[in-house]
Enzyme design. Structure first.
Site, PDB file in Angstrom:
ATOM      1  N   PHE A 245       5.834   4.982  -6.277  1.00 16.82           N
ATOM      2  CA  PHE A 245       6.337   5.585  -5.048  1.00 16.82           C
ATOM      3  C   PHE A 245       6.154   4.620  -3.868  1.00 16.82           C
ATOM      4  O   PHE A 245       6.635   3.497  -3.923  1.00 16.82           O
ATOM      5  CB  PHE A 245       5.724   6.968  -4.825  1.00 16.82           C
ATOM      6  CG  PHE A 245       6.266   8.007  -5.767  1.00 16.82           C
ATOM      7  CD1 PHE A 245       7.559   8.465  -5.647  1.00 16.82           C
ATOM      8  CD2 PHE A 245       5.482   8.521  -6.807  1.00 16.82           C
ATOM      9  CE1 PHE A 245       8.082   9.413  -6.523  1.00 16.82           C
ATOM     10  CE2 PHE A 245       5.990   9.460  -7.686  1.00 16.82           C
ATOM     11  CZ  PHE A 245       7.294   9.901  -7.536  1.00 16.82           C
ATOM     12  N   SER A 246       5.451   5.027  -2.822  1.00 18.62           N
ATOM     13  CA  SER A 246       5.485   4.233  -1.588  1.00 18.62           C
ATOM     14  C   SER A 246       4.636   2.963  -1.608  1.00 18.62           C
ATOM     15  O   SER A 246       4.679   2.197  -0.645  1.00 18.62           O
ATOM     16  CB  SER A 246       5.090   5.096  -0.395  1.00 18.62           C
ATOM     17  OG  SER A 246       6.133   6.019  -0.120  1.00 18.62           O
ATOM     18  N   ILE A 247       3.911   2.702  -2.691  1.00 19.68           N
ATOM     19  CA  ILE A 247       3.342   1.358  -2.812  1.00 19.68           C
ATOM     20  C   ILE A 247       4.485   0.356  -2.986  1.00 19.68           C
ATOM     21  O   ILE A 247       4.318  -0.837  -2.753  1.00 19.68           O
ATOM     22  CB  ILE A 247       2.327   1.263  -3.962  1.00 19.68           C
ATOM     23  CG1 ILE A 247       1.258   2.343  -3.835  1.00 19.68           C
ATOM     24  CG2 ILE A 247       1.639  -0.109  -3.976  1.00 19.68           C
ATOM     25  CD1 ILE A 247       0.262   2.377  -4.998  1.00 19.68           C
TER      26      ILE A 247
ATOM     27  N   LYS B 142       6.791   0.097  -0.941  1.00 24.58           N
ATOM     28  CA  LYS B 142       6.930  -0.453   0.407  1.00 24.58           C
ATOM     29  C   LYS B 142       6.044  -1.682   0.584  1.00 24.58           C
ATOM     30  O   LYS B 142       6.461  -2.696   1.153  1.00 24.58           O
ATOM     31  CB  LYS B 142       6.542   0.599   1.453  1.00 24.58           C
ATOM     32  CG  LYS B 142       7.391   1.867   1.470  1.00 24.58           C
ATOM     33  CD  LYS B 142       6.785   2.894   2.419  1.00 24.58           C
ATOM     34  CE  LYS B 142       7.685   4.093   2.677  1.00 24.58           C
ATOM     35  NZ  LYS B 142       7.888   4.969   1.520  1.00 24.58           N
TER      36      LYS B 142
END
Length: 393
Positions: A114-116, A118
């Site tokens: 998921f947002s890792i 980013k």
């Protein structure tokens, strides 16, 4: 009488019960988070060939050690189960010292972070910045002129990197009627997608009255836009950039993947899947100041700025994540915890973490299938758990 299939015995449900409409829900996420490519289109990010991962390292007696992060003492193993952990990998001083897996996840399996995603995307941005290809201080419109009519029309790349765009958008994960649900359809993560691309959606977003740069606002479209910015600056697809600039130089041993939309645009805000070992290698590269295997990957000055010296404390203080890190900051898609250890991390919904403690030389990769996308009280406990674990190993 027909018995249970091996799949149903292992996961507790049948494969045909996992749908685009429910893949992020419990219990289906225990399987889907390891198999994103069966649900949405993905692009491959190849690893070096011919190198085999060293065997799993038993965490041994560490699992029986007691921690007190939620009130009553519990063992490390009990906390891992209570926090819906699928995999935990720990490094110390650059060496793998332990791997733990839930019964429904195998050693060497990929898992969505998921947002890792980013944080990994920002590393690619740092590499291109070091090559003189990408300017974080440039206006967004220098790379994407058609952003002029959107919230990004007067924003800089730096605002995008630091989540300080004054964007009129809410991360309403559970509201099916929200703009966030439309965003999920544009990424092909929800039913009904395929009529509006991710790029088209992002360029419809409008701004708030407040100037950019004043408040930390966690808004995922910023990070998908970052992927588009990198593609425009380099002339390459993001999956190819990630492979060439990060994955191969890092010495990653397993193929990664990233979700793509109807136009092939990478879901750089949240669509990357990697193995726990390779995620930990990213953390170790950051701990080593941007080097891996004796090779410089990202400029040391960029790593220092990202993990310790950069970012606006004032913007963070005005943001919504202050309770997690009261003395924190956010820079280049990484969280500075503000803890005495100087720890920093990447975080993804449903319990994905890459935690680096430079004081103890410990890197922790935690992949999970938490039932809720965001669980603020549990996040506080997880940080306390990482602090305790870093001192134990």
């Amino acid at each position: 009488m027909t018995g249970k299939t091996a799949f149903e015995t292992r996961y507790g449900f049948r494969r045909n019960e996992v749908l685009l409409a429910n893949w992020r829900e419990n219990p289906f996420n225990r399987w889907s988070f390891q198999n994103l490519g069966e649900l949405v289109p993905t692009a491959r990010v190849a690893a070096a060939s011919g190198v085999v991962e060293v065997p799993v390292r038993d965490m041994g007696g560490l699992l029986g050690e007691k921690v007190s992060v939620g009130g009553a003492p519990e063992t490390v193993a009990e906390f891992l189960v209570r926090s819906s952990t699928d995999a935990l990998t720990v490094m110390k001083g650059g060496k793998f010292i332990g791997d733990w897996f839930a019964p429904h996840m195998d050693f060497g399996a990929r898992h969505i972070i998921f947002s890792i995603s980013k944080s990994l995307t920002a590393i690619v941005a740092g590499i291109l910045e070091g090559e003189g290809v990408f300017d974080p201080e440039a206006p967004v419109t220098a790379y994407i002129p058609e952003a002029a009519g959107s919230a990004y029309g007067d924003a800089s790349v730096r605002h995008v990197l630091d989540m300080s765009v004054s964007l009129d958008f809410e991360e309403a994960y559970l509201d099916p009627e929200s703009a966030f649900a439309r965003y999920r359809r544009a990424t092909l993560w929800n039913p009904g997608g395929g009529t509006e691309s991710l790029r088209e959606f992002i360029l419809t977003l409008q701004r708030l009255a407040e100037p950019h740069g004043q408040t930390f606002r966690y808004r995922s479209p910023n990070s998908d836009l970052l992927g588009l910015l990198l593609e425009r600056a380099s002339g390459q697809r993001f999956a190819d950039l990630m492979r060439e600039k990060l994955w191969l130089p890092l010495g990653a041993l397993s193929e990664a993947s990233i979700g793509v939309d109807m136009e092939g645009t990478a879901r750089t805000a949240g669509g990357i899947s990697v193995t726990p070992r390779d995620l930990a290698r990213v953390g170790e590269m950051m701990r080593q100041g941007g080097t891996a295997n004796g090779r410089r990957i990202v400029p040391e000055a960029w790593v220092r700025d990202t993990t310790s010296t950069g970012g606006s404390a004032d913007a963070w203080q005005r943001g919504a994540m202050l309770p997690l890190f009261p003395k924190g900051r956010y820079r280049n898609k990484w969280y500075q915890t503000g803890l005495p250890s100087g720890a920093y991390c990447g975080i993804g919904i449903h319990g994905q973490w890459l935690y680096v403690d430079p004081k103890t030389e410990v890197v922790i990769a935690k992949m999970s299938s938490q039932p809720e996308p965001v669980d603020d009280p549990l996040d506080v406990e997880i940080v306390a758990f990482f602090e305790a674990l870093s001192r134990m190993v």
